[in-house]
Scaffold this motif. Structure first.
Motif, short mmCIF file in Angstrom:
data_model
loop_
_atom_site.label_atom_id
_atom_site.label_comp_id
_atom_site.label_asym_id
_atom_site.label_seq_id
_atom_site.Cartn_x
_atom_site.Cartn_y
_atom_site.Cartn_z
N GLN A 223 49.97 -14.05 1.62
CA GLN A 223 50.55 -13.02 0.76
C GLN A 223 51.87 -13.51 0.18
OE1 GLN A 223 50.51 -8.96 2.42
NE2 GLN A 223 49.42 -9.80 4.19
N PRO A 224 52.19 -13.08 -1.02
CA PRO A 224 53.49 -13.48 -1.60
C PRO A 224 54.65 -12.90 -0.81
CG PRO A 224 52.43 -11.80 -2.97
CD PRO A 224 51.42 -12.21 -1.95
N TRP A 225 55.78 -13.60 -0.83
CA TRP A 225 57.00 -13.11 -0.19
C TRP A 225 57.74 -12.19 -1.16
CZ3 TRP A 225 59.98 -16.58 3.73
CH2 TRP A 225 59.09 -17.00 4.73
N VAL A 226 58.66 -11.41 -0.61
CA VAL A 226 59.35 -10.38 -1.39
C VAL A 226 60.86 -10.49 -1.18
CG1 VAL A 226 57.38 -8.81 -1.25
CG2 VAL A 226 59.16 -8.71 0.50
N ARG A 227 61.61 -9.71 -1.94
CA ARG A 227 63.06 -9.70 -1.79
C ARG A 227 63.45 -9.08 -0.44
NH1 ARG A 227 65.04 -13.52 -4.97
NH2 ARG A 227 64.96 -13.06 -7.20
N PRO A 228 64.49 -9.58 0.19
CA PRO A 228 64.94 -8.98 1.46
C PRO A 228 65.64 -7.65 1.22
CG PRO A 228 66.45 -10.72 0.78
CD PRO A 228 65.31 -10.75 -0.19
N ASP A 229 65.55 -6.77 2.19
CA ASP A 229 66.32 -5.53 2.15
C ASP A 229 67.80 -5.80 2.44
OD1 ASP A 229 64.08 -3.68 1.74
OD2 ASP A 229 63.49 -4.28 3.77
N TYR A 230 68.04 -6.85 3.23
CA TYR A 230 69.42 -7.22 3.60
C TYR A 230 69.58 -8.74 3.52
CZ TYR A 230 69.82 -2.61 5.91
OH TYR A 230 69.84 -1.28 6.21
N VAL A 231 70.78 -9.15 3.14
CA VAL A 231 71.20 -10.54 3.30
C VAL A 231 72.38 -10.53 4.27
CG1 VAL A 231 72.11 -12.60 2.18
CG2 VAL A 231 70.41 -11.17 0.99
N VAL A 232 72.28 -11.33 5.32
CA VAL A 232 73.26 -11.32 6.40
C VAL A 232 74.02 -12.64 6.42
CG1 VAL A 232 73.61 -11.03 8.89
CG2 VAL A 232 71.74 -9.82 7.75
N LYS A 233 75.33 -12.56 6.45
CA LYS A 233 76.18 -13.75 6.60
C LYS A 233 76.62 -13.85 8.05
CE LYS A 233 80.39 -15.78 6.89
NZ LYS A 233 81.52 -15.54 7.80
N VAL A 234 76.40 -15.02 8.68
CA VAL A 234 76.70 -15.21 10.09
C VAL A 234 77.48 -16.51 10.27
CG1 VAL A 234 75.74 -15.41 12.43
CG2 VAL A 234 74.53 -14.09 10.71
N ASP A 235 78.49 -16.51 11.13
CA ASP A 235 79.17 -17.74 11.51
C ASP A 235 78.36 -18.45 12.60
OD1 ASP A 235 81.23 -17.33 9.75
OD2 ASP A 235 82.58 -16.43 11.24
N ASP A 236 78.49 -19.78 12.67
CA ASP A 236 77.68 -20.50 13.65
C ASP A 236 78.26 -20.44 15.06
OD1 ASP A 236 79.76 -22.30 13.57
OD2 ASP A 236 78.52 -24.06 13.13
N ASP A 237 79.40 -19.76 15.23
CA ASP A 237 79.90 -19.52 16.60
C ASP A 237 79.50 -18.13 17.08
OD1 ASP A 237 81.60 -18.01 15.02
OD2 ASP A 237 83.41 -18.57 16.11
N ALA A 238 78.49 -17.55 16.44
CA ALA A 238 77.95 -16.25 16.84
C ALA A 238 76.54 -16.44 17.39
CB ALA A 238 77.93 -15.27 15.67
N PHE A 239 76.21 -15.67 18.42
CA PHE A 239 74.88 -15.67 19.02
C PHE A 239 74.25 -14.32 18.69
CE2 PHE A 239 71.55 -15.43 22.11
CZ PHE A 239 71.26 -16.73 22.51
N VAL A 240 73.12 -14.34 17.99
CA VAL A 240 72.54 -13.12 17.43
C VAL A 240 71.21 -12.80 18.10
CG1 VAL A 240 71.82 -11.95 15.31
CG2 VAL A 240 73.60 -13.73 15.22
N MET A 241 71.06 -11.58 18.56
CA MET A 241 69.77 -11.11 19.06
C MET A 241 69.03 -10.47 17.89
SD MET A 241 69.70 -11.94 22.28
CE MET A 241 68.58 -10.89 23.21
N LEU A 242 68.02 -11.17 17.37
CA LEU A 242 67.40 -10.78 16.10
C LEU A 242 66.72 -9.42 16.15
CD1 LEU A 242 65.91 -14.18 14.85
CD2 LEU A 242 67.95 -12.98 14.01
N ALA A 243 66.00 -9.12 17.24
CA ALA A 243 65.33 -7.82 17.33
C ALA A 243 66.35 -6.68 17.32
CB ALA A 243 64.47 -7.75 18.59
N GLU A 244 67.48 -6.89 17.99
CA GLU A 244 68.53 -5.87 18.00
C GLU A 244 69.12 -5.68 16.61
OE1 GLU A 244 69.21 -4.04 20.51
OE2 GLU A 244 68.72 -5.13 22.36
N LEU A 245 69.38 -6.78 15.91
CA LEU A 245 69.94 -6.70 14.56
C LEU A 245 68.98 -6.00 13.62
CD1 LEU A 245 72.08 -7.53 12.42
CD2 LEU A 245 70.80 -9.68 12.17
#
Length: 535
Positions: A223-245
């Motif tokens: 299937q074709p891809w679509v525009r994101p609802d959000y664009v997120v800027k993250v620093d590389d000294d951050a640890f992100v839990m993707l499901a929580e975000l």
């Protein structure tokens, strides 16, 4: 003359240090316990907003507890499309590999706690690394890395932090950001926005891209891809839990603040009814600016370790000529300035999350405390209710003008069982094993409160720790979103072990569960014998 010069230099240095201290807003640990329980006790919610202040959400009634996480509502909504851009530099290969092999791909980051959701929530979440032009010595290495992993964006700008990289990233996103479509139907249909019908051929996938995207490619009819609802800027000294975000951003995408506000005025608690489906096609897209709200006497902005802009804000920021002149300077503060000049600035939702975003326990900053889990926040809420009730009762019987003491003070709201502001972290006791040392970094854990000479041993604290099932209160999400200020790779690995690893039940919990099961079986047999004997 030399003596005069020395005295003048000492005076100048002293004056400079004094000014730095006076202007530095970070002088004491922040009241994170209030953020997690009764946000109206802490700025900016503890005072009337100034006339030109943005609308900050969630708009929780004064004195009211943070409402329970709306798990049932979340599961009825389709996943949000999220593009996460991790800001990196050419030489940071080791940090990029840590991201790839931990939170960008780990099932407990992508699926959530417990049995997870098999990646449904993050099936539209992709992670990419954002670099400026690599230096000559690093150019070939970066190009080879791009060929290997398909997850690096090279912006047409020299590498920098506060000289336009962030705006270049959002400008790139406005043209080239795509995420997977909704692969699985949900109870609430996907909302229709102005960008819904924009599509593109799927790109070459990164190893850590959603499993559903890999399955779709393997089908032969992707299937074709679509525009994101959000664009997120993250620093590389951050640890992100993707499901929580993704869960927080999904709920915000489908929320109606006007209904929330009306609901707040009519009742004392907020439930999942305040989340309403946005299923009617409209060009009136949500304008959401989400992150950790930093407030002081000089500024109000979302902290740069991680913030999200909804698609329409990204598209506008990339094209607006005034914004293009506001790209140099502290990038997170500049992004906030863009939100203030938006043509619909009054409609931009500054949505703050200050409980579940914090600095690494070892960092010693005002934002630092132990690794946080829902079970500890539940205890924090209960303790805060007790303290506030005690204060209210004391105030009711006290003579007019008297000072009430003994209640919770703002300094206690910033207390941590792990971290001490401005003090280098040391383990609570010596000779802890690696696993025990990680447990000692968990906020409120018995291990974090051990002291030399304490009757409780490290072995006892480890055996009787909370398992993941207890810590997440049998839920998939609702815990830590981001741990920031991870300046050392060792700290990064500690965070991965604390948030991604660990057993569902501790030894003591398994013993108690087995004991309860045995008691239940004994009672059943006894009742069965009595029943049979009576007949």
């Amino acid at each position: 003359q030399i003596l005069t010069l020395i005295l003048f230099s000492v005076f100048a240095i002293s004056l400079t240090l004094l000014l730095i201290y006076i202007l530095n807003p970070d002088k004491e640990p922040l009241p994170w316990r209030a953020y997690c329980s009764v946000p109206s006790l802490a700025p900016p919610f503890d005072r009337p907003a100034s006339p030109n202040s943005p609308h900050v959400y969630p708009n929780i009634t004064h004195g009211q507890l943070v409402p329970p996480f709306p798990h049932e509502t979340l599961d009825t909504l389709p996943p949000a499309g999220v593009l996460v851009g991790v800001f990196s530099v050419d030489s940071a290969f080791e940090r990029r590999m840590l991201v790839r092999t931990t939170w960008a791909s780990h099932p407990r980051s992508r699926d959530g706690a417990g049995h997870g959701d098999q990646g449904t929530g993050t099936s539209r979440t992709v992670v990419r690394f954002v670099l400026g032009q690599p230096r000559k010595d690093w150019e070939r290495r970066v190009r080879l890395e791009m060929e290997m992993y398909n997850d690096i964006i090279i912006l047409p700008i020299g590498e920098n932090m506060n000289s336009g990289k962030t705006h270049k990233f959002f400008s790139w996103a406005a043209l080239s950001a795509w995420v997977p479509p909704v692969y699985k139907s949900s109870q609430v249909p996907p909302p229709a926005f102005s960008y819904t019908n924009a599509t593109s051929t799927p790109p070459a996938l990164a190893p850590h891209d959603p499993f559903a995207a890999w399955q779709d490619i393997a089908s032969g009819k992707p299937q074709p891809w679509v525009r994101p609802d959000y664009v997120v800027k993250v620093d590389d000294d951050a640890f992100v839990m993707l499901a929580e975000l993704e869960a927080r951003l999904r709920l915000e995408l489908h929320s109606d603040p006007r209904k929330d506000s009306a609901s707040q005025m009519q009742k004392q608690d907020v439930d999942s009814a305040s989340i309403v489906p946005r299923s009617i096609a409209s060009s009136d897209d949500p304008l959401i600016y989400w992150g950790y709200l930093v407030t002081n006497r000089l500024h109000m902005f979302m902290a740069g370790e991680l913030y999200a802009l909804s698609w329409s804000l990204v598209d506008w920021a990339a094209k607006d000529p005034t914004v293009q002149t506001l790209t140099r300077g502290k990038e997170d503060k500049q992004t906030a300035s863009w939100m203030r000049i938006h043509p619909r600035a009054a409609d931009v939702r500054w949505t703050s999350e200050r409980c579940w975003i914090y600095d690494h326990p070892r960092s010693g900053t005002v934002y630092s405390h132990g690794y946080l889990f829902p079970s500890e926040v539940t205890r924090v809420k209960k303790n805060m209710v007790v303290e506030l009730d005690r204060n209210a009762k004391a105030a009711a019987v006290a003579p007019p003008g008297s000072v009430i003491t003994g209640g919770a003070a703002p300094t206690t709201w910033g207390h941590s069982s792990v971290s001490t502001f401005g003090v280098r972290y040391t383990p609570p006791v010596a000779d802890l094993s690696p696993s025990q040392s990680i447990e000692a970094l968990v906020e409120g854990s018995d291990m974090s409160m051990l002291r030399e000479g304490s009757p409780m041993t490290a072995e006892y604290a480890w055996t009787h720790r909370e398992g993941r099932r207890t810590r997440y209160e049998d839920n998939r999400v609702g815990g830590t979103i981001v741990v920031h200020f991870i300046k050392k790779n060792m700290w990064y690995l500690e965070t991965a072990l604390a948030l991604l690893e660990g057993e569902e039940q501790s030894e003591a919990e398994r013993y108690e569960a087995g004991r309860a099961k045995a008691v239940s079986a004994t009672r059943f047999r006894r009742n069965s014998l009595l029943f049979m004997g009576g007949h």
